[in-house]
Design a protein around this motif. Structure first.
Motif, PDB file in Angstrom:
ATOM      1  N   HIS A  90       7.878  18.992 -47.036  1.00  0.00           N
ATOM      2  CA  HIS A  90       7.801  18.683 -48.468  1.00  0.00           C
ATOM      3  C   HIS A  90       7.942  17.172 -48.697  1.00  0.00           C
ATOM      4  N   TYR A  91       8.912  16.573 -48.031  1.00  0.00           N
ATOM      5  CA  TYR A  91       9.143  15.135 -48.185  1.00  0.00           C
ATOM      6  C   TYR A  91       8.233  14.295 -47.293  1.00  0.00           C
ATOM      7  N   ARG A  92       7.966  14.754 -46.093  1.00  0.00           N
ATOM      8  CA  ARG A  92       7.227  13.939 -45.140  1.00  0.00           C
ATOM      9  C   ARG A  92       5.765  13.753 -45.518  1.00  0.00           C
ATOM     10  N   LEU A  96       3.998  10.212 -45.773  1.00  0.00           N
ATOM     11  CA  LEU A  96       2.798   9.800 -45.049  1.00  0.00           C
ATOM     12  C   LEU A  96       1.798   9.098 -45.963  1.00  0.00           C
ATOM     13  N   VAL A  97       1.597   9.671 -47.145  1.00  0.00           N
ATOM     14  CA  VAL A  97       0.644   9.054 -48.079  1.00  0.00           C
ATOM     15  C   VAL A  97       1.227   7.760 -48.651  1.00  0.00           C
ATOM     16  N   LYS A 204       9.486   6.554 -42.439  1.00  0.00           N
ATOM     17  CA  LYS A 204      10.849   6.875 -41.977  1.00  0.00           C
ATOM     18  C   LYS A 204      11.796   7.055 -43.158  1.00  0.00           C
ATOM     19  N   HIS A 205      11.608   6.255 -44.193  1.00  0.00           N
ATOM     20  CA  HIS A 205      12.429   6.359 -45.399  1.00  0.00           C
ATOM     21  C   HIS A 205      12.368   7.774 -45.970  1.00  0.00           C
ATOM     22  N   PHE A 206      11.172   8.321 -46.077  1.00  0.00           N
ATOM     23  CA  PHE A 206      11.012   9.670 -46.605  1.00  0.00           C
ATOM     24  C   PHE A 206      11.452  10.728 -45.595  1.00  0.00           C
ATOM     25  N   SER A 210      14.262  13.623 -46.054  1.00  0.00           N
ATOM     26  CA  SER A 210      14.076  15.056 -45.796  1.00  0.00           C
ATOM     27  C   SER A 210      15.254  15.627 -45.016  1.00  0.00           C
ATOM     28  N   GLU A 211      15.780  14.861 -44.059  1.00  0.00           N
ATOM     29  CA  GLU A 211      16.922  15.348 -43.280  1.00  0.00           C
ATOM     30  C   GLU A 211      18.165  15.464 -44.146  1.00  0.00           C
ATOM     31  N   ARG A 212      18.333  14.554 -45.087  1.00  0.00           N
ATOM     32  CA  ARG A 212      19.461  14.661 -46.009  1.00  0.00           C
ATOM     33  C   ARG A 212      19.307  15.879 -46.912  1.00  0.00           C
TER      34      ARG A 212
END
Length: 225
Positions: A90-92, A96-97, A204-206, A210-212
């Motif tokens: 959902h976040y990644r 990417l975009v 990487k920021h996104f 997502s991991e959080r």
């Protein structure tokens, strides 16, 4: 801690009401307030938001298409059984975009635009209000996205941003410091015209976000049987 329910302000127009309802349901799902398998009480939600059930039903159809909600015949709408990888994806995908947009922006940003981004980063580091941080963060990324000069990327991101839950700064108390560091690194890459570096940092920021999000849902017992 789980986010508390927030009554959204009244808005006019069916499209706005539908979007408002969809965003509120997303927020409750991705904050862990609504757990996997939970039935969504349409009448109660309509009362809380001060709107009719029609935009709620329309919002649930949209969320069903996104995979956030599942309709079960003659039973109603339920929070979909999202997996941990569903949350990460959902976040990644958004990252990417956004990363591609940042890569393009590194070539296009004027000195004045770069300074405006620096000013936004400064304001975010001094802003105590989480809701205002959310708004400033949106503006920071919006400016980078538009600096890509790609109408297609901006169009795709306008769609994707509607499917990302707001309230991230409120739901994740440790995120402001992490985001501030990330933004400074992204800014350095943009200032040095390093498109590849900017793209990697934004992705990487996104991904870190997502991991959080997964960790928060774990703490809330989202996947508990």
């Amino acid at each position: 801690m789980p986010e508390t329910a927030k009554a959204a302000p009244r808005r006019t127009g069916p499209a706005n009401l539908k979007a408002m309802a969809a965003q509120e349901i997303r927020r409750r799902v991705f904050s862990g307030q609504l757990r996997a398998g939970a039935k969504i009480d349409q009448e109660a939600l309509a009362d809380e938001l001060g709107i009719s059930k029609l935009p709620i039903r329309e919002a649930l159809i949209t969320l069903d298409h996104e995979g956030v909600v599942e309709h079960i015949a003659r039973r109603g709408a339920f929070v979909a059984q999202l997996t941990r990888d569903d949350i990460r994806d959902h976040y990644r995908v958004f990252g990417l975009v956004s990363g591609l947009a940042a890569e393009r922006a590194a070539k296009n940003l004027s000195p004045a635009s770069l300074q405006a981004l620096e000013d936004l980063a400064d304001r975010m580091e001094q802003e105590p209000d989480r809701a205002e941080l959310e708004r400033l963060n949106f503006e920071f990324h919006r400016r980078i996205n538009h600096a890509s000069g790609s109408r297609r990327l901006v169009s795709i991101l306008a769609i994707l941003v509607k499917t990302v839950s707001h309230g991230f700064y409120e739901a994740h108390p440790d995120w402001p410091d992490k985001a501030a560091d990330d933004h400074r690194r992204i800014l350095r890459a943009l200032s040095s015209r390093s498109g590849a570096r900017a793209r990697t940092l934004v992705e990487k920021h996104f991904a870190d976000g997502s991991e959080r999000a997964v960790a928060l849902l774990e703490r809330q017992g989202f996947w508990a049987n």
